[in-house]
Design a protein around this motif. Structure first.
Motif, PDB file in Angstrom:
ATOM      1  N   LEU A 178       0.725  -1.179   0.043  1.00 28.85           N
ATOM      2  CA  LEU A 178       0.056  -0.010   0.054  1.00 28.85           C
ATOM      3  C   LEU A 178       1.012   1.278  -0.071  1.00 28.85           C
ATOM      4  O   LEU A 178       0.645   2.180  -0.794  1.00 28.85           O
ATOM      5  N   SER A 189       1.283   3.889  -3.247  1.00 30.30           N
ATOM      6  CA  SER A 189       1.066   5.291  -2.851  1.00 30.30           C
ATOM      7  C   SER A 189       2.212   6.223  -3.255  1.00 30.30           C
ATOM      8  O   SER A 189       1.913   7.192  -3.589  1.00 30.30           O
ATOM      9  N   PRO A 210      -4.219   2.587  -3.683  1.00 29.37           N
ATOM     10  CA  PRO A 210      -4.055   4.110  -3.739  1.00 29.37           C
ATOM     11  C   PRO A 210      -4.292   4.572  -5.140  1.00 29.37           C
ATOM     12  O   PRO A 210      -4.956   5.819  -5.372  1.00 29.37           O
TER      13      PRO A 210
END
Length: 382
Positions: free
Chosen positions: A21, A25, A96
């Motif tokens: 994650l 991002s 994201p």
């Protein structure tokens, strides 16, 4: 599995999700930049896989259809936490960018344009140059680049990529060159024998089913990154179906470039603009389904390749070609990202830090983004 092993596996899966994650991002700059971030965090920092495994994985995903970075996240996640890690690695990386692309799709429908992200990329691009540059150096060292043929092959691929030669063609040529070199070496060693090779809410007239079919096809046929995706989508959405205009396609491609994560964020954006929130969800899922299916077989495939000499040589050649492509991409990043003395200083400073702390790439990209925000603030205050 014992009761103690289950929580441990659950914690490992949660860790996989959180790590990818964060990588997703900050993955501005496409698959080459992502590869550098994964190498820094997962190989050098967490040591979830070793350098040789990462090198083999790089070569394998480079010739598979679909988003290479997502495939890499799934494979590494599976190595770390089994089936749950396989799913959560891919989902964590995609989430994201897909969320941001859907948000930009909503703004596009409302205002007819997408917010500019130049200020953010101003600080990120120079850092990405340093990250990918060091990744090339470290992967080349692992690939034994000091051997003359390997060095020449990698350099030739890098130069050809910069000159505009197709990436998939370069990887294929690199693999064939490696096989030819091994063939020649084998013949020299065995003059008498013959060599046996092993066999190896809709806008216009769109509907969700048709939309899903278009992007499932795109995911299954996507070789070579953003340029190929643009050509596929132009043929399907602009020319054949007339669902969007050339300008709208270019806006969608731009969203894929300025959002973190895979270039397939373009698909999420188009899914939203053509089919609303449900369209964005459906498109995001179906466009990566071929990659999920392929990566289920990746582990056995990699073991098969390693078990046979000639497939091993072919993979080595493709991997060298991948490093050469990454070197060429780094040159392209430098052309567009280092535009003044300030960005040159950012790239040099990031390179120096990565030399001393090679696992710090994620922090540096985040710092580059923060620098871009500060530059925007200073511009408005002046």
């Amino acid at each position: 599995m014992t009761e103690m092993q289950q929580p441990a596996r659950g914690r490992a899966a949660a860790e996989v999700f959180w790590v990818f994650l964060r990588i997703g991002s900050l993955s501005f700059g496409g698959p080459a930049a992502t590869m550098g971030l994964v190498h820094s965090k997962v190989v050098l920092g967490l040591r979830w896989i070793d350098k040789r495994d990462f090198l083999d994985l790089t070569g394998m995903v480079s010739v598979l259809p679909g988003p290479n970075a997502v495939e890499m996240a799934m494979h590494i996640g599976q190595r770390r936490a089994g089936r749950a890690g396989f799913v959560l690695g891919g989902v964590g990386f995609i989430l994201p960018g897909a969320f941001l692309a859907a948000l930009l799709g909503a703004l596009y429908l409302e205002y007819g344009t997408t917010p500019a992200a130049t200020w953010l990329l101003y600080g990120i691009k120079p850092v990405v140059v340093a990250v990918t540059g060091w990744t090339v150096v470290r992967l080349a060292k692992t690939a034994e680049i000091r051997r003359p043929l390997r060095a020449v092959l990698m350099a030739a691929v890098a130069l050809a990529y910069v000159l505009g030669v197709d990436e998939i063609l370069l990887l294929a040529v690199a693999g064939v060159v490696a096989l030819a070199a091994r063939f020649r070496h084998t013949v020299r060693q065995n003059k008498q024998g013959a060599l046996m090779l092993p066999l190896a809410a809709p806008i216009g007239n769109t509907d969700l089913l048709s939309l899903a079919g278009v992007f499932l096809k795109a995911g299954a046929l996507l070789f070579g990154g953003g340029a190929v995706l643009m050509a596929l989508l132009r043929g399907e959405l602009v020319v054949d179906r007339g669902w969007i205009t050339e300008t709208e396609l270019l806006d969608a491609i731009a969203v894929g470039q300025v959002t973190p994560g895979p270039v397939l964020n373009t698909a999420t954006f188009l899914g939203y603009t053509l089919g609303g929130p449900l369209g964005a969800l459906v498109v995001t899922v179906v466009v990566v389904l071929p990659s999920f299916a392929l990566m289920v077989a990746a582990g056995p495939l990699l073991r098969f390749i390693r078990a046979h000499e000639w497939t091993r040589v072919l993979l080595d050649g493709i991997t060298l070609g991948s490093i050469g492509v990454l070197a060429g991409v780094t040159v392209e990043f430098a052309r567009t990202g280092i535009i003044d003395l300030l960005t040159a200083g950012l790239a040099a400073g990031a390179a120096l830090i990565l030399w001393r702390r090679p696992q710090s790439a994620l922090i540096l990209v985040a710092a580059g983004a923060a620098f871009g925000l500060l530059r925007l603030l200073a511009h408005h205050l002046m």
